[in-house]
Scaffold this active site. Structure first.
Site, PDB file in Angstrom:
ATOM      1  N   ARG A 155     -10.437   9.248  22.449  1.00 47.09           N
ATOM      2  CA  ARG A 155      -9.356   9.769  23.292  1.00 47.09           C
ATOM      3  C   ARG A 155      -8.128   8.872  23.355  1.00 47.09           C
ATOM      4  O   ARG A 155      -7.000   9.319  23.204  1.00 47.09           O
ATOM      5  CB  ARG A 155      -9.829   9.942  24.744  1.00 47.09           C
ATOM      6  CG  ARG A 155     -10.490  11.234  25.065  1.00 47.09           C
ATOM      7  CD  ARG A 155     -11.496  10.996  26.163  1.00 47.09           C
ATOM      8  NE  ARG A 155     -12.524  10.127  25.630  1.00 47.09           N
ATOM      9  CZ  ARG A 155     -13.589  10.591  24.982  1.00 47.09           C
ATOM     10  NH1 ARG A 155     -13.771  11.867  24.862  1.00 47.09           N
ATOM     11  NH2 ARG A 155     -14.480   9.768  24.468  1.00 47.09           N
ATOM     12  N   THR A 156      -8.369   7.575  23.625  1.00 44.79           N
ATOM     13  CA  THR A 156      -7.227   6.706  23.901  1.00 44.79           C
ATOM     14  C   THR A 156      -6.348   6.591  22.661  1.00 44.79           C
ATOM     15  O   THR A 156      -5.137   6.774  22.712  1.00 44.79           O
ATOM     16  CB  THR A 156      -7.722   5.316  24.358  1.00 44.79           C
ATOM     17  OG1 THR A 156      -8.592   5.504  25.469  1.00 44.79           O
ATOM     18  CG2 THR A 156      -6.557   4.439  24.766  1.00 44.79           C
TER      19      THR A 156
ATOM     20  N   LYS B 139     -10.498 -12.588   8.942  1.00 43.78           N
ATOM     21  CA  LYS B 139     -10.383 -13.816   8.136  1.00 43.78           C
ATOM     22  C   LYS B 139     -10.121 -15.027   9.015  1.00 43.78           C
ATOM     23  O   LYS B 139      -9.816 -16.105   8.531  1.00 43.78           O
ATOM     24  CB  LYS B 139      -9.226 -13.669   7.141  1.00 43.78           C
ATOM     25  CG  LYS B 139      -9.350 -12.522   6.174  1.00 43.78           C
ATOM     26  CD  LYS B 139      -8.131 -12.516   5.246  1.00 43.78           C
ATOM     27  CE  LYS B 139      -8.057 -11.257   4.427  1.00 43.78           C
ATOM     28  NZ  LYS B 139      -6.720 -11.099   3.817  1.00 43.78           N
TER      29      LYS B 139
ATOM     30  N   ARG C  26      -6.651  -2.478  21.636  1.00 39.87           N
ATOM     31  CA  ARG C  26      -7.950  -2.506  22.349  1.00 39.87           C
ATOM     32  C   ARG C  26      -8.809  -3.568  21.672  1.00 39.87           C
ATOM     33  O   ARG C  26      -8.885  -3.622  20.443  1.00 39.87           O
ATOM     34  CB  ARG C  26      -8.630  -1.140  22.250  1.00 39.87           C
ATOM     35  CG  ARG C  26     -10.073  -1.186  22.712  1.00 39.87           C
ATOM     36  CD  ARG C  26     -10.707   0.181  22.770  1.00 39.87           C
ATOM     37  NE  ARG C  26     -10.202   0.950  23.900  1.00 39.87           N
ATOM     38  CZ  ARG C  26     -10.683   2.140  24.255  1.00 39.87           C
ATOM     39  NH1 ARG C  26     -11.664   2.695  23.565  1.00 39.87           N
ATOM     40  NH2 ARG C  26     -10.180   2.783  25.282  1.00 39.87           N
TER      41      ARG C  26
ATOM     42  N   HIS D 182      -7.924  -1.404  31.885  1.00 45.68           N
ATOM     43  CA  HIS D 182      -7.548  -0.288  31.010  1.00 45.68           C
ATOM     44  C   HIS D 182      -6.422   0.452  31.754  1.00 45.68           C
ATOM     45  O   HIS D 182      -6.621   1.557  32.268  1.00 45.68           O
ATOM     46  CB  HIS D 182      -8.778   0.599  30.796  1.00 45.68           C
ATOM     47  CG  HIS D 182      -8.642   1.620  29.702  1.00 45.68           C
ATOM     48  ND1 HIS D 182      -7.432   1.966  29.123  1.00 45.68           N
ATOM     49  CD2 HIS D 182      -9.594   2.380  29.087  1.00 45.68           C
ATOM     50  CE1 HIS D 182      -7.651   2.897  28.209  1.00 45.68           C
ATOM     51  NE2 HIS D 182      -8.944   3.163  28.165  1.00 45.68           N
TER      52      HIS D 182
HETATM   53  C1  NCD Z   1     -13.320   4.281  28.626  1.00 47.73           C
HETATM   54  C2  NCD Z   1     -13.145   2.887  28.054  1.00 47.73           C
HETATM   55  O1  NCD Z   1     -12.949   2.711  26.842  1.00 47.73           O
HETATM   56  O2  NCD Z   1     -13.174   1.959  28.869  1.00 47.73           O
HETATM   57  N1  NCD Z   1     -13.039   5.296  27.696  1.00 47.73           N
HETATM   58  C3  NCD Z   1     -11.756   5.747  27.564  1.00 47.73           C
HETATM   59  O3  NCD Z   1     -10.863   5.009  27.243  1.00 47.73           O
HETATM   60  N2  NCD Z   1     -11.515   7.030  27.841  1.00 47.73           N
HETATM   61  C4  NCD Z   1     -14.625   4.479  29.317  1.00 47.73           C
HETATM   62  C5  NCD Z   1     -15.892   4.204  28.561  1.00 47.73           C
HETATM   63  O4  NCD Z   1     -15.897   3.825  27.392  1.00 47.73           O
HETATM   64  O5  NCD Z   1     -16.930   4.408  29.169  1.00 47.73           O
END
Ligand code: NCD
Length: 322
Positions: free
Chosen positions: A66-67, A95, A116, A144
């Site tokens: 999703r993100t 590396k 991320r 997040h």
């Molecule tokens: C979340 C995350 O990555 O922290 N997912 C997301 O970004 N929608 C929640 C999760 O992974 O449980």
């Protein structure tokens, strides 16, 4: 545009978004209002040239559906382009390159970076040497912030208010970074917080202390059956298996809670159930069609909010093309 919005617009422009604690209430109100414009303009393609010529770089060192896709879709919906590495672990950090060097180099190729990474503080490290805004899409169990913004937008669009709500958080409140970031945004509003979890994965004390300092009401319990009865919003989370060490009790915790139709039937008629997704066992798919289940709409809202945020950090206002 109000003076408060003008200030928010200026502070967000060229700003790194690595923690939800850096937002002011005016920033939030500004982002909510732009997100709603993005949502209402999406079908008429009102802003489809707003970020024409801009480049987003996505650097994901952890899995994401999703993100990442909603950030990339958001950039493309605004006419921008996206560059990415197939798997960030396959880039030079494998590396031995430092996150600072990666941030420095990638920022010379793009106008904004979304990252991320499994380490807390990683987005700040990338941002420290980046010459363009860096947006944190999850740094380990820490934060997040963009999920929190889309969660806030979803609560506001579902409830038509952000004050005087009783919100329950269920599941992994220790490692769940979306919970950490969201409660920091909600501290500005008059919210009654109920944290529902097994004590070994309870909300970190420093976070509940901050909420209490802000005058929020905080309750902690293990008892979902009682807690659900008077909630306005239930925010369910996955047990974050990947953050457990092998000595921890993931197997004992993974099935402790499951939201079922019979449990849902005991809640208020206008309860809103949210989940950042992905879900595992904590919400039964049998309730997906219940009008209380709003987690798929929540995921959709991610595109509108990320359109708003990309425009904001790049200093573009959607009004410019209207
Ligand atoms: C979340 C995350 O990555 O922290 N997912 C997301 O970004 N929608 C929640 C999760 O992974 O449980």
């Amino acid at each position: 545009m109000s003076d408060d919005f003008r200030v928010a617009r200026k502070t967000l422009q060229n700003h790194h978004i690595t923690s939800s604690q850096s937002f002011t209430k005016h920033d939030l109100e500004y982002i909510l209002s732009i997100t709603s414009k993005m949502e209402s303009g999406i079908h008429s393609k009102t802003n489809s040239k707003l970020l024409d010529g801009y480049i987003l770089a996505t650097l994901f060192f952890e899995p994401s559906t999703r993100t990442r896709l909603s950030f990339e879709a958001a950039m493309m919906r605004l006419g921008g382009n996206v560059i990415t590495v197939e798997q960030a672990m396959a880039c030079s950090s494998a590396k031995g390159e430092s996150l600072e060097d990666t941030g420095h180099v990638v920022s010379q190729y793009a106008d904004v970076i979304v990252t991320r990474h499994p380490e807390s503080g990683s987005a700040d490290r990338i941002a420290s040497k980046s010459i363009v805004p860096v947006i944190n899409a999850g740094d380990g169990p820490n934060e997040h912030p963009t999920q929190a913004l889309l969660d806030l937008y979803t609560i506001f669009s579902e409830k038509k208010k952000l004050d005087n709500l009783k919100i329950g958080f269920l599941g992994d409140l220790k490692f769940g970074r979306t919970v950490h970031s969201l409660v920091h945004l909600l501290r500005f509003y008059s919210i009654n917080f109920t944290f529902i979890s097994h004590p070994t994965i309870a909300i970190p004390q420093h976070i509940s202390n901050i909420l209490k300092e802000y005058g929020c009401q905080v309750t902690e319990t293990e008892d979902l059956e009682s807690a659900i009865k008077d909630l306005d919003v239930l925010y369910v989370t996955r047990i974050q298996k990947e953050r457990f060490s092998k000595d921890d009790n993931y197997d004992d915790l993974k099935d402790k809670y499951q939201l079922t139709q019979s449990l849902l039937n005991t809640s208020k008629a206008d309860l809103t159930v949210l989940h950042p997704l992905p879900r595992v066992n904590e919400i039964s798919p049998a309730i997906d069609d219940d009008p209380k289940a709003r987690y798929f709409k929540q995921a959709e809202n991610g595109v509108y909010m990320r359109m708003a945020l990309l425009a904001a950090v790049l200093g573009k206002s959607p009004n410019q093309t209207m």
